[in-house]
Scaffold this motif. Sequence first.
Motif, mmCIF file in Angstrom:
data_model
loop_
_atom_site.group_PDB
_atom_site.id
_atom_site.type_symbol
_atom_site.label_atom_id
_atom_site.label_comp_id
_atom_site.label_asym_id
_atom_site.label_seq_id
_atom_site.Cartn_x
_atom_site.Cartn_y
_atom_site.Cartn_z
ATOM 1 N N THR A 1 0.811 -1.221 0.000
ATOM 2 C CA THR A 1 0.000 0.000 0.000
ATOM 3 C C THR A 1 0.841 1.265 0.000
ATOM 4 O O THR A 1 0.305 2.362 -0.198
ATOM 5 C CB THR A 1 -0.934 0.015 1.221
ATOM 6 O OG1 THR A 1 -0.145 -0.133 2.417
ATOM 7 C CG2 THR A 1 -1.926 -1.142 1.137
ATOM 8 N N ALA A 2 2.135 1.145 0.246
ATOM 9 C CA ALA A 2 3.016 2.311 0.248
ATOM 10 C C ALA A 2 4.450 1.842 0.047
ATOM 11 O O ALA A 2 4.802 0.715 0.403
ATOM 12 C CB ALA A 2 2.887 3.087 1.557
ATOM 13 N N ALA A 3 5.268 2.705 -0.524
ATOM 14 C CA ALA A 3 6.685 2.381 -0.678
ATOM 15 C C ALA A 3 7.328 2.234 0.694
ATOM 16 O O ALA A 3 6.977 2.942 1.642
ATOM 17 C CB ALA A 3 7.386 3.470 -1.478
ATOM 18 N N ALA A 4 8.265 1.301 0.815
ATOM 19 C CA ALA A 4 8.895 1.050 2.114
ATOM 20 C C ALA A 4 10.193 0.299 1.915
ATOM 21 O O ALA A 4 10.422 -0.337 0.880
ATOM 22 C CB ALA A 4 7.954 0.252 3.021
ATOM 23 N N THR A 5 11.055 0.367 2.945
ATOM 24 C CA THR A 5 12.307 -0.377 2.970
ATOM 25 C C THR A 5 12.448 -1.040 4.331
ATOM 26 O O THR A 5 12.144 -0.426 5.357
ATOM 27 C CB THR A 5 13.510 0.548 2.720
ATOM 28 O OG1 THR A 5 13.372 1.146 1.420
ATOM 29 C CG2 THR A 5 14.816 -0.235 2.774
ATOM 30 N N GLY A 6 12.885 -2.280 4.354
ATOM 31 C CA GLY A 6 13.050 -2.997 5.615
ATOM 32 C C GLY A 6 13.603 -4.379 5.351
ATOM 33 O O GLY A 6 14.354 -4.602 4.392
ATOM 34 N N SER A 7 13.216 -5.324 6.188
ATOM 35 C CA SER A 7 13.653 -6.712 6.002
ATOM 36 C C SER A 7 12.552 -7.639 6.484
ATOM 37 O O SER A 7 11.700 -7.256 7.294
ATOM 38 C CB SER A 7 14.950 -6.983 6.770
ATOM 39 O OG SER A 7 14.741 -6.841 8.163
ATOM 40 N N PRO B 1 16.701 -8.601 3.076
ATOM 41 C CA PRO B 1 16.349 -7.185 2.916
ATOM 42 C C PRO B 1 15.332 -7.017 1.797
ATOM 43 O O PRO B 1 15.329 -7.770 0.819
ATOM 44 C CB PRO B 1 17.689 -6.526 2.558
ATOM 45 C CG PRO B 1 18.518 -7.627 1.990
ATOM 46 C CD PRO B 1 18.088 -8.887 2.686
ATOM 47 N N ILE B 2 14.466 -6.017 1.925
ATOM 48 C CA ILE B 2 13.408 -5.823 0.945
ATOM 49 C C ILE B 2 13.156 -4.344 0.738
ATOM 50 O O ILE B 2 13.204 -3.541 1.684
ATOM 51 C CB ILE B 2 12.107 -6.548 1.393
ATOM 52 C CG1 ILE B 2 11.065 -6.538 0.287
ATOM 53 C CG2 ILE B 2 11.544 -5.952 2.668
ATOM 54 C CD1 ILE B 2 9.889 -7.467 0.562
#
Length: 844
Positions: free
Chosen positions: A543-549, A566-567
């Motif tokens: 639903t929204a751009a994001a960075t994480g793992s 990581p994603i």
Amino acid sequence: MQRHPLGPVSVVVCLSLVILSAVVLWPSQPAVSAAADETAGSLAIIGKDGSVNGACPLRHTEVRAAVNGFLARVSVTQTFGNPAFQKIEAVYAFPLPDNAAVDDMTIQIGSRTVRGVIRKREEARAIYEQAKQTGHVAALLDQERPNIFTQSVANILPGEEVTVTISYLQTLEYDNGAYQFVFPMVVGPGYIPGEAIGKQAGGWAPDTDKVPDASKITPQLTPQGTRAGHDISIELAIDAGVPLLQLNSTSHAIDVERSGASSATVKLKNLAEIPNKDFILKYGVAGEQISDAVLSQADSQAVSRSKGAAGGHFTLILQPPAQLPESDITPKELVFVLDTSGSMMGFPIEKAKELINRALDELYPGDTFNLITFSGDTRILFPEPVYPTAENIRKTRAVLNAQHGGGGTEMMKAIRAALAPSDSQDHLRVVCFLTDGYVGNDLEIIGEVQKHPNARVFAYGVGNSVNRFLIESMAKAGRGDSEVVTLNDKADAAAHRLYQRLRAPVLTDVSIDWRGLPVADVLPGKLPDLFTGKPLVVTGRYTAAATGSIVIHGKRAGEDFEREIPIHLNSSATNSILSTFWARRKIDDLMSQDWAGLQTGSIKPEVQKEITQLGLSYKLMTQFTSFVAVEERVVTTNGKPTRVEVPVEMPEGVSYEGIFGNEDDKLAATNGRSFLYSAGAIGGANHGAFKKVLPQVATPAAGIASGSGGGIAPSIGGPIPAPPPHAATVTTKLQMQPEPSPMLNAPTNDRALLESKLSPAVLERFDCWKKQASECKLAPDGTADVQLFLTENSAVVIDQLKALGLQISQIRKKERLVIARAPIDKLTDVANLQQIKFVSEPRR
């Protein structure tokens, strides 16, 4: 069963006739035959007066694919022409990969191109029928199954061509370092169970209460010794992104042009290939395995508007962890289920028998097994699974060797016989199906597999053009794995892969911790086990751009396993590839919620509504959405065109005799009157048991002329022929019939006892000792390591074994298993103990 007429619509079936004079042609209806001055096997439309009016309309199919990584964009161009003297409507049933996301269709008439639009199926049909009536060139593309489609092209004028181009996305299978691209070429002759209820299309089978759309999925077959007249060419442009290794096709001769280390162009060597088997291309890439990968793509404004939300779509590719040396040695209960129907006659059943024979050699100590065969009935070899003793293996191989293929494909009875016992068991049953999948009730069968969660299903398609949709879907529903074994493949390698997979899924109980990332609608909802060399593909929305793992959890060899990945969920929009891929998977997931309803045409309304909306929003073919294209200008008047059903080839390796019966049954003429064929498969009769029906030749009604072995030939508008007699009652037998031939050297007394309790390997050592051979696998003191499976492991039994000289090294009370070193000369005494069930070599 009655054969119902098609109604007022006129139909032409493209079938060549081996003996033209033996076939009745009613004067009011065109038909298709081999022209007198044409080469054997060519096809022609026969006019009302018996004259040759032209050839069948499908001239050529061109397949072009661009392959990048695990995705392929494929275009299929079908060229239809009309050499007849009247306008025609061409109707062609053809296969595509079952995971194809069909998202575009165009038609070209001369220099004019018309792009198709996606509509609800009934709306698309109405638009098409109106265009047909008013003289417009029009095309309609319907989906009958995820892997069977119908292309209709109306108002093709004499001498003109209409080109239809279909475009789709598909994912490539990756297994043990190699990608595989498959393009199916022909719809196999499926067995249709049930009672006839009418006929809405031009297939060889009427619709039945079990398969209400049977006439749409049974395209007419060319008679033996002839061909349909159309051919196929294939060209692939591969850009692997990493160095390409070997490229080879196990199905066709190919030309390969390398344009770089990571790219190549592949073409069929024969540019006019007969479309009668799957095209299979495999190519390896550098590196031992692919890496984990995350692909993400923000939605375009158009996609966001269509689904009513912003965000994007992602695809996650998970590579299985390395397999540990210690695999699962827990004894398995294996049930082999062999399709012995008529379509398996010849090469397919011999390949399937070879695979089972190889699999018997790989049974582990402690495994139990059984054999079920099915065609018109279902037969079970043993009342319950048995240990692989020498006697049981001998009996099984004798039964296997007696199977030759014949009868119908009553697969549902075999499914229930194999899976139902698992419902009340506290241990896992592994069921291995071997079939070509030629059945019309495939959706119902997949739904039945879903009902038995205590079993694991490994499905093997055997043949060069199998029903891959059914094979793969059975394995998914049964949480197992699938493989297609072509007639050129090695059976021993396939059997070994089976045991690798069922013994050692490298990761079980798989789950993903998304750690708060804004993801939704992740598919598959329940993650399957991971097998060696086969990555898991997960797709979903965000639903929204994001960075994480994220963290992958599971069990490996019974121990907890974790992997952090990581994603990055992208904010930039490029194209709709990933959204199309997700939508196709979502549609598959919805279909799996009501397979039975989908089979009978009574799917849950809420499921149908959601599938339909997905098809419209993402411009995808589904069971409930179709592509339609209409040329704006009127090209013809004076009524409806003549309908021409395009025939298909018999799949390579499939026996005409297995489908239609003996040669003498194909065409019989008596006193100037010919017999036409009615599908004996309907109502539970068998492949290979087509019943002859004497046509109502005195009636001047229109009709379809059937060639040699040509399947159904109902009269249209005239009296319905008398129904054929029913085949013998189909029953499910609890045990196999006695062995087909007596054993010339049947074992007796002590020998029979040894064969009934010793594994073949232990018996071989015993025989070697009896002959005093010098190379017996024995210790210097004449002993051998064995494991003994007991009915009980009480102290009394252990004392008896010790008294016979067995040196016991291990007692597993829970498994009722003893591992010991036994004097080879005492094996007869050991076998005489009632508490001994099975003696085998220990697993090393």
